[in-house]
Structures are given as structure tokens and as C-alpha cells.
Design a protein around this motif. Structure first.
Motif, PDB file in Angstrom:
ATOM      1  N   ASP A 147       0.866  -1.176   0.000  1.00 50.27           N
ATOM      2  CA  ASP A 147       0.000   0.000   0.000  1.00 50.27           C
ATOM      3  C   ASP A 147       0.909   1.234   0.000  1.00 50.27           C
ATOM      4  N   SER A 148       1.229   1.746  -1.192  1.00 45.53           N
ATOM      5  CA  SER A 148       2.195   2.860  -1.244  1.00 45.53           C
ATOM      6  C   SER A 148       1.600   4.122  -0.604  1.00 45.53           C
ATOM      7  N   GLY A 149       0.276   4.280  -0.666  1.00 54.06           N
ATOM      8  CA  GLY A 149      -0.367   5.434  -0.037  1.00 54.06           C
ATOM      9  C   GLY A 149      -0.122   5.438   1.469  1.00 54.06           C
ATOM     10  N   ALA A 150      -0.073   4.243   2.073  1.00 55.37           N
ATOM     11  CA  ALA A 150       0.162   4.152   3.519  1.00 55.37           C
ATOM     12  C   ALA A 150       1.552   4.674   3.868  1.00 55.37           C
ATOM     13  N   MET A 151       2.491   4.549   2.918  1.00 51.57           N
ATOM     14  CA  MET A 151       3.841   5.053   3.188  1.00 51.57           C
ATOM     15  C   MET A 151       3.830   6.591   3.212  1.00 51.57           C
ATOM     16  N   TYR A 152       3.130   7.201   2.247  1.00 50.30           N
ATOM     17  CA  TYR A 152       3.009   8.666   2.253  1.00 50.30           C
ATOM     18  C   TYR A 152       2.224   9.135   3.476  1.00 50.30           C
ATOM     19  N   ARG A 153       1.222   8.360   3.852  1.00 51.96           N
ATOM     20  CA  ARG A 153       0.433   8.715   5.038  1.00 51.96           C
ATOM     21  C   ARG A 153       1.286   8.630   6.306  1.00 51.96           C
ATOM     22  N   THR A 154       2.149   7.607   6.389  1.00 46.82           N
ATOM     23  CA  THR A 154       2.958   7.434   7.594  1.00 46.82           C
ATOM     24  C   THR A 154       3.919   8.610   7.793  1.00 46.82           C
ATOM     25  N   VAL A 193      -1.770  14.863   3.411  1.00 41.66           N
ATOM     26  CA  VAL A 193      -0.849  13.935   2.732  1.00 41.66           C
ATOM     27  C   VAL A 193      -0.450  14.380   1.319  1.00 41.66           C
ATOM     28  N   SER A 194      -1.366  15.004   0.589  1.00 38.27           N
ATOM     29  CA  SER A 194      -1.028  15.404  -0.788  1.00 38.27           C
ATOM     30  C   SER A 194       0.036  16.496  -0.839  1.00 38.27           C
ATOM     31  N   ILE A 195       0.121  17.279   0.233  1.00 39.99           N
ATOM     32  CA  ILE A 195       1.149  18.333   0.287  1.00 39.99           C
ATOM     33  C   ILE A 195       2.523  17.666   0.479  1.00 39.99           C
ATOM     34  N   VAL A 196       2.563  16.715   1.408  1.00 39.29           N
ATOM     35  CA  VAL A 196       3.824  16.011   1.680  1.00 39.29           C
ATOM     36  C   VAL A 196       4.246  15.179   0.458  1.00 39.29           C
ATOM     37  N   ALA A 197       3.262  14.540  -0.183  1.00 38.16           N
ATOM     38  CA  ALA A 197       3.563  13.639  -1.307  1.00 38.16           C
ATOM     39  C   ALA A 197       3.995  14.385  -2.566  1.00 38.16           C
ATOM     40  N   ALA A 198       3.814  15.709  -2.568  1.00 31.06           N
ATOM     41  CA  ALA A 198       4.205  16.476  -3.759  1.00 31.06           C
ATOM     42  C   ALA A 198       5.691  16.830  -3.745  1.00 31.06           C
ATOM     43  N   VAL A 201      10.909  13.601  -1.196  1.00 29.81           N
ATOM     44  CA  VAL A 201      10.168  12.621  -0.382  1.00 29.81           C
ATOM     45  C   VAL A 201       9.809  11.441  -1.285  1.00 29.81           C
ATOM     46  N   ARG A 202       9.357  11.754  -2.497  1.00 30.29           N
ATOM     47  CA  ARG A 202       8.984  10.701  -3.443  1.00 30.29           C
ATOM     48  C   ARG A 202      10.199   9.843  -3.792  1.00 30.29           C
ATOM     49  N   GLU A 203      11.351  10.501  -3.974  1.00 30.09           N
ATOM     50  CA  GLU A 203      12.559   9.747  -4.329  1.00 30.09           C
ATOM     51  C   GLU A 203      12.832   8.649  -3.295  1.00 30.09           C
ATOM     52  N   GLY A 230      -1.406   2.705  -5.772  1.00 33.12           N
ATOM     53  CA  GLY A 230      -1.005   4.082  -5.517  1.00 33.12           C
ATOM     54  C   GLY A 230      -1.469   5.014  -6.602  1.00 33.12           C
ATOM     55  N   ARG A 231      -0.579   5.965  -6.971  1.00 37.64           N
ATOM     56  CA  ARG A 231      -0.917   6.955  -7.996  1.00 37.64           C
ATOM     57  C   ARG A 231       0.039   6.877  -9.175  1.00 37.64           C
ATOM     58  N   ASP A 232       1.290   6.456  -8.888  1.00 38.73           N
ATOM     59  CA  ASP A 232       2.338   6.479  -9.923  1.00 38.73           C
ATOM     60  C   ASP A 232       3.005   5.115 -10.068  1.00 38.73           C
ATOM     61  N   ILE A 233       2.317   4.063  -9.696  1.00 42.41           N
ATOM     62  CA  ILE A 233       2.967   2.744  -9.712  1.00 42.41           C
ATOM     63  C   ILE A 233       3.219   2.275 -11.148  1.00 42.41           C
ATOM     64  N   ASP A 258     -10.554  17.765  -3.981  1.00 41.54           N
ATOM     65  CA  ASP A 258      -9.329  18.555  -3.748  1.00 41.54           C
ATOM     66  C   ASP A 258      -8.082  17.674  -3.837  1.00 41.54           C
ATOM     67  N   ARG A 259      -8.171  16.492  -3.199  1.00 42.96           N
ATOM     68  CA  ARG A 259      -6.990  15.605  -3.160  1.00 42.96           C
ATOM     69  C   ARG A 259      -6.669  15.117  -4.578  1.00 42.96           C
ATOM     70  N   ASP A 260      -7.708  14.755  -5.348  1.00 39.03           N
ATOM     71  CA  ASP A 260      -7.489  14.327  -6.736  1.00 39.03           C
ATOM     72  C   ASP A 260      -6.824  15.433  -7.536  1.00 39.03           C
ATOM     73  N   LYS A 296      -4.957  17.945  -6.420  1.00 30.49           N
ATOM     74  CA  LYS A 296      -3.547  18.113  -6.007  1.00 30.49           C
ATOM     75  C   LYS A 296      -2.702  16.964  -6.557  1.00 30.49           C
ATOM     76  N   ASP A 297      -3.224  15.734  -6.465  1.00 31.11           N
ATOM     77  CA  ASP A 297      -2.437  14.571  -6.897  1.00 31.11           C
ATOM     78  C   ASP A 297      -2.235  14.538  -8.411  1.00 31.11           C
ATOM     79  N   SER A 298      -3.217  15.044  -9.160  1.00 30.35           N
ATOM     80  CA  SER A 298      -3.063  14.916 -10.612  1.00 30.35           C
ATOM     81  C   SER A 298      -2.437  16.144 -11.266  1.00 30.35           C
ATOM     82  N   THR A 299      -2.259  17.218 -10.485  1.00 24.15           N
ATOM     83  CA  THR A 299      -1.646  18.406 -11.101  1.00 24.15           C
ATOM     84  C   THR A 299      -0.242  18.682 -10.559  1.00 24.15           C
ATOM     85  N   ARG A 300       0.241  17.869  -9.630  1.00 23.31           N
ATOM     86  CA  ARG A 300       1.590  18.143  -9.107  1.00 23.31           C
ATOM     87  C   ARG A 300       2.621  17.887 -10.217  1.00 23.31           C
ATOM     88  N   LYS A 301       3.792  18.536 -10.054  1.00 28.25           N
ATOM     89  CA  LYS A 301       4.817  18.470 -11.115  1.00 28.25           C
ATOM     90  C   LYS A 301       5.437  17.077 -11.208  1.00 28.25           C
TER      91      LYS A 301
HETATM   92  O1  C5P Z   1      -3.952   5.675  -1.539  1.00 30.88           O
HETATM   93  P1  C5P Z   1      -4.196   6.717  -0.472  1.00 30.88           P
HETATM   94  O2  C5P Z   1      -5.451   7.480  -0.703  1.00 30.88           O
HETATM   95  O3  C5P Z   1      -4.073   6.181   0.906  1.00 30.88           O
HETATM   96  O4  C5P Z   1      -2.989   7.732  -0.665  1.00 30.88           O
HETATM   97  C1  C5P Z   1      -2.835   8.857   0.142  1.00 30.88           C
HETATM   98  C2  C5P Z   1      -2.088   9.943  -0.599  1.00 30.88           C
HETATM   99  O5  C5P Z   1      -0.732   9.560  -0.803  1.00 30.88           O
HETATM  100  C3  C5P Z   1      -2.605  10.312  -1.993  1.00 30.88           C
HETATM  101  O6  C5P Z   1      -3.673  11.228  -1.974  1.00 30.88           O
HETATM  102  C4  C5P Z   1      -1.362  10.901  -2.636  1.00 30.88           C
HETATM  103  O7  C5P Z   1      -1.188  12.248  -2.263  1.00 30.88           O
HETATM  104  C5  C5P Z   1      -0.238  10.098  -2.012  1.00 30.88           C
HETATM  105  N1  C5P Z   1       0.228   9.011  -2.863  1.00 30.88           N
HETATM  106  C6  C5P Z   1       1.108   9.319  -3.875  1.00 30.88           C
HETATM  107  N2  C5P Z   1       1.659   8.321  -4.613  1.00 30.88           N
HETATM  108  C7  C5P Z   1       1.337   7.052  -4.405  1.00 30.88           C
HETATM  109  C8  C5P Z   1       0.404   6.716  -3.394  1.00 30.88           C
HETATM  110  C9  C5P Z   1      -0.150   7.736  -2.654  1.00 30.88           C
HETATM  111  O8  C5P Z   1       1.411  10.490  -4.104  1.00 30.88           O
HETATM  112  N3  C5P Z   1       1.923   6.097  -5.133  1.00 30.88           N
END
Ligand code: C5P
Length: 219
Positions: free
Chosen positions: A30-37, A95-100, A104-106, A125-128, A175-177, A179-184
Motif C-alpha cells: 500500500d504505497s499510499g500508507a507510506m506517504y500517510r505514515t 498527505v497530498s502536500i507532503v507527497a508532492a 520525499v517521493r525519491e 497508488g498513484r504512480d505505480i 481537492d486531493r485528486d 492536487k495529486d493529478s496536477t503536481r509536477k
Molecule cells: O492511496 P491513499 O489514498 O491512501 O494515498 C494517500 C495519498 O498519498 C494520496 O492522496 C497521494 O497524495 C499520495 N500518494 C502518492 N503516490 C502514491 C500513493 C499515494 O502520491 N503512489
């Protein structure tokens, strides 16, 4: 075997991925859980959400581990169970702010790739499919209407005893979508070779069946 499942917030990725993992004996990541953590740690340690350097520093001393349980999966941060904490609203809304942050992504992408190197995984996730595992054997992109996703999350929140307001949820998901789909860096995007499944009118079992059929076609 590597299966990549991407899609917007609350599109059902983790629910179906967990089931497929169980049925096909794959490791669910669950890659999202890693960004959440890391977001949870940032909030707890009162680190500025925009301070990339401080966040990466914190991340470098944070271990994130998963453990399979009867209910699904537990998440441990430096050996402490944070499964419920990382699903709370404060984490979800930050989480979307941190994940941008690119750095952190690296760090997290490298950890995700390392896990996939050693075993057969299904990772969501979003970029798997686009960045983390571009050579994944199967790539799925799950979508569903915002209304349907908000309804599902609302039900789930109520079951878990998390405070929930449907109108607010719709706005937060949108909002989260956005942020997640428009980040660089590594925005949420369907990989060219991913198969899109609209789950709006489908049950979990139907989605699981469809994805398994796609996997079996490959193997
Ligand atoms: O999947 P989930 O909704 O738990 O993900 C939380 C957040 O983590 C997403 O909204 C996104 O900002 C970030 N995320 C990401 N890339 C991934 C998985 C999650 O940027 N591969």
C-alpha cells in the motif's frame, strides 16, 4: 509477477488489491500508507508541511513496515502500530502536500521498488504503473465517480467510527485528486499500457474478478 493498481482517492484500489493478494498469494504493498505514515510523523513532530528538507530528514529515520492480519494489513512506523492513526482526517487532508515533494517521493519510490524486487507484489497508488514499476506485468487504472467514491468512504468511516460528513468528503476527495493529478512530479496518471476499469456500478467481487481475468490472460 508485479501488478500495479493506480487510481484516484477512494476508487477501491486497496480493497481489491488486498483480496487479489490473498487469492493469488501476492504481497500487497500500500504505497499510499507510506506517504500517510511520513505525513503522520510530520504532523506529530510539528514539522512544517512545506519544509521538504526537514521532512526528508525525518523520513530517513523512519521505518515503515507492513504486516498481514486477519482484517487486512497493519502498518508500523518505527515498530509502532499506526494503522488507524494514518487514516485520520488530519493526515488525509495533509498527505497530498507532503507527497508532492520530489525528494520525499525519491526516498519512498526507492523503498517501494526494493520491496517489489524481492517478491511477487500487487502495489497500489498513484504512480505505480508510470514511475515506480514501469515494467509491471499487469497495470490497472481504477476510476469511479466522485459521488460513488464519497459514498463508499463515508460508509467505511462510519464503520470505523471516524467522524464523517458526506458533502465535506466529496470536496476533500475532489481537492486531493486535483492536487495529486496536477503536481509536477509523478502526478496521478493512467499509464499508456494500463487497463482502465470504471468501478462506479461494480461490486468489489466484480472488480476482483475482472482484474484476475486480466492477470490470468497474462499467465
Ligand atoms: O492511496 P491513499 O489514498 O491512501 O494515498 C494517500 C495519498 O498519498 C494520496 O492522496 C497521494 O497524495 C499520495 N500518494 C502518492 N503516490 C502514491 C500513493 C499515494 O502520491 N503512489
Amino acid at each position: 509477477m508485479t501488478v500495479a493498481i493506480d487510481g484516484p482517492a477512494s476508487s477501491g484500489k486497496s480493497t481489491v488489491a488486498k483480496r487479489i493478494a490473498d487469492q493469488l498469494n501476492l504481497i500487497y504493498v500500500d504505497s499510499g500508507a507510506m506517504y500517510r505514515t511520513i505525513t503522520y510523523v510530520v504532523i506529530k513532530e510539528r514539522i512544517d508541511l512545506t519544509d521538504q528538507k526537514a521532512i526528508v530528514n525525518a523520513l530517513n529515520s523512519v521505518s515503515i513496515e507492513f504486516e498481514r492480519t486477519v482484517e487486512g494489513q497493519s502498518v508500523f512506523c518505527n515498530k509502532i502500530d499506526v494503522t488507524d492513526k494514518i487514516r485520520q482526517n488530519d493526515v488525509t487532508n495533509a498527505v497530498s502536500i507532503v507527497a508532492a515533494h520530489p525528494l520525499v517521493r525519491e526516498v519512498l519510490v526507492e523503498r517501494q521498488r526494493k520491496i517489489a524486487l524481492k517478491q511477487n507484489v500487487i502495489m497500489d497508488g498513484r504512480d505505480i504503473g508510470t514511475v515506480v514499476l514501469p515494467d509491471a506485468s499487469v497495470k490497472i487504472f481504477l476510476v469511479a465517480s466522485v459521488d460513488e467514491r464519497a459514498e463508499r468512504r463515508h460508509k467505511e468511516n462510519k464503520q470505523k467510527g471516524i467522524e464523517s460528513d458526506l458533502t465535506k468528503l466529496k470536496q476533500e476527495i475532489t481537492d486531493r485528486d486535483y492536487k495529486d493529478s496536477t503536481r509536477k512530479v509523478s502526478p496521478l496518471k493512467k499509464a499508456d499500457d494500463a487497463i482502465e476499469i470504471d468501478t462506479t456500478a461494480l461490486s468489489i467481487d466484480e472488480v476482483v474478478k475482472k482484474i484476475k481475468e486480466i492477470i490470468f490472460e497474462k499467465y
